[in-house]
Design a protein around this motif. Structure first.
Motif, PDB file in Angstrom:
ATOM      1  N   ALA A 231      10.854 -14.290 -26.622  1.00 22.86           N
ATOM      2  CA  ALA A 231      11.470 -13.601 -27.762  1.00 22.86           C
ATOM      3  C   ALA A 231      11.438 -12.089 -27.613  1.00 22.86           C
ATOM      4  O   ALA A 231      12.027 -11.367 -28.432  1.00 22.86           O
ATOM      5  CB  ALA A 231      10.769 -14.010 -29.056  1.00 22.86           C
ATOM      6  N   GLU A 245      15.413  -8.046 -36.572  1.00 18.84           N
ATOM      7  CA  GLU A 245      15.908  -8.596 -35.314  1.00 18.84           C
ATOM      8  C   GLU A 245      14.786  -9.281 -34.533  1.00 18.84           C
ATOM      9  O   GLU A 245      14.980 -10.355 -33.945  1.00 18.84           O
ATOM     10  CB  GLU A 245      16.540  -7.490 -34.474  1.00 18.84           C
ATOM     11  N   ARG A 249      14.717 -13.224 -33.508  1.00 21.73           N
ATOM     12  CA  ARG A 249      14.556 -13.709 -32.126  1.00 21.73           C
ATOM     13  C   ARG A 249      13.387 -14.671 -32.019  1.00 21.73           C
ATOM     14  O   ARG A 249      13.471 -15.704 -31.346  1.00 21.73           O
ATOM     15  CB  ARG A 249      14.347 -12.533 -31.170  1.00 21.73           C
ATOM     16  N   ASP A 252      14.321 -18.036 -33.587  1.00 21.58           N
ATOM     17  CA  ASP A 252      15.262 -18.758 -32.727  1.00 21.58           C
ATOM     18  C   ASP A 252      14.531 -19.484 -31.599  1.00 21.58           C
ATOM     19  O   ASP A 252      14.811 -20.644 -31.294  1.00 21.58           O
ATOM     20  CB  ASP A 252      16.293 -17.797 -32.132  1.00 21.58           C
TER      21      ASP A 252
END
Length: 329
Positions: A231, A245, A249, A252
């Motif tokens: 990440a 952000e 990440r 995700d």
């Protein structure tokens, strides 16, 4: 129990019955003895080399494995219970599939199913031996499978029930890609039971807590370190310092992380063979061939398989029993 001559014990947790001796050979020997008492003649040390209709019956060509001496048997009915191609060191060489195809049966392409997946050198390669429970999804343009269960990093790639249960998508996509038919499968992992919303909550600012503290509470330390590196977020970052952000990440990777792969361990490690004779070509009650009276098919030669957990044994036993009873009648 009495007929076979076995003393059985019940496993408390599963209510399954096992021989008190805990020896599979005792079950085998008991069943063979029972069969012989009922007039069954068993022949070992030979292989079937041909099978064809003959004068309203069946003629079977047999070869002695040591002397190669040939012999023939005539039968009113034949049951093909030869298995597929998986675990070839048990003798599963696909001979039954080839004979059935020669007899005109439709044979769907075979492939290794429920087999470990291999991977190129990657960030996970140093994690051999690490295991956990995950949700794994493998998807190609033609197929998709998802399974939640055990996952194991191996020296060659990945194994465990979650991997085996989606591996058929990977195997078939790899074969399709090799022929230039379609892209290979995409494999994604949800590393914990937490979804996006749950991780959003866990990663909200909370005092001076660091990212690594939260991630390592949910995952094995070595895996947590790899995922934070993927990440591109420093483990020492405080939750209060994470940008939107960085948080996106990290989530995700945790919820739909990519799992690199390049192949599979094939029939040698496969639990079962996929593909085989089309189910439309047998009678579902008797397992008799729709193409040849007196020919019965069961188990792994048929195009059917299920997930890990005894389903494939059940398929073999249930179809074998149906074929045996129908052939006897």
């Amino acid at each position: 129990e009495d007929e076979v001559g076995l003393v059985l014990e019940e496993e408390v947790e599963s209510a399954k019955l096992f021989p008190a001796s805990h020896k599979a050979r005792d079950v085998r020997d008991g069943l063979l003895a029972l069969a012989r008492r009922h007039g069954v003649a068993a022949r070992f040390g030979c292989r079937v080399i041909s099978m064809a209709p003959h004068a309203g019956r069946w003629r079977i060509g047999v070869e002695d494995v040591d002397t190669l001496a040939a012999d023939t048997l005539d039968a009113d009915a034949v049951i093909v219970a030869t298995g597929g191609l998986s675990v070839p060191n048990t003798g599963s060489d696909g001979a039954g599939l080839r004979m059935l195809e020669a007899l005109g049966h439709t044979l769907h392409p075979t492939y290794a199913a429920l087999t470990p997946v291999t991977a190129p050198e990657n960030a996970f390669s140093a994690l051999s031996g690490v295991s956990l429970r995950v949700s794994l999804t493998a998807a190609s343009p033609a197929r998709r499978a998802t399974h939640t269960g055990g996952f194991l990093f191996t020296h060659a790639g990945y194994s465990g029930p979650s991997v085996l249960n989606v591996s058929h998508v990977v195997v078939r996509a790899g074969a399709d890609a090799a022929r230039g038919d379609e892209p290979a499968a995409d494999v994604r992992v949800q590393w914990t039971a937490h979804d996006d919303a749950a991780w959003q909550t866990l990663l909200q600012p909370h005092g001076a807590r660091q990212l690594s503290t939260v991630i390592r509470q949910e995952l094995p330390d070595r895996l947590a370190d790899v995922l934070m590196a993927q990440a591109a977020v420093e483990p020492t970052r405080k939750l209060a310092e994470l940008t939107r952000e960085e948080r996106r990440r990290m989530i995700d990777v945790l919820v739909r992380g990519a799992l690199p792969w390049h192949g599979d361990e094939g029939y040698k490690k496969a639990e079962v063979t996929g593909g085989g004779v089309a189910l439309s070509e047998i009678h579902p009650v008797t397992m008799e061939s729709r193409r040849h009276p007196g020919l019965y098919l069961c188990g792994e030669v048929l195009d059917a398989f299920g997930p890990i957990g005894g389903y494939n044994f059940l398929w073999a036993w249930a179809t074998g029993r149906a074929a045996g009873m129908a052939a006897a009648n």
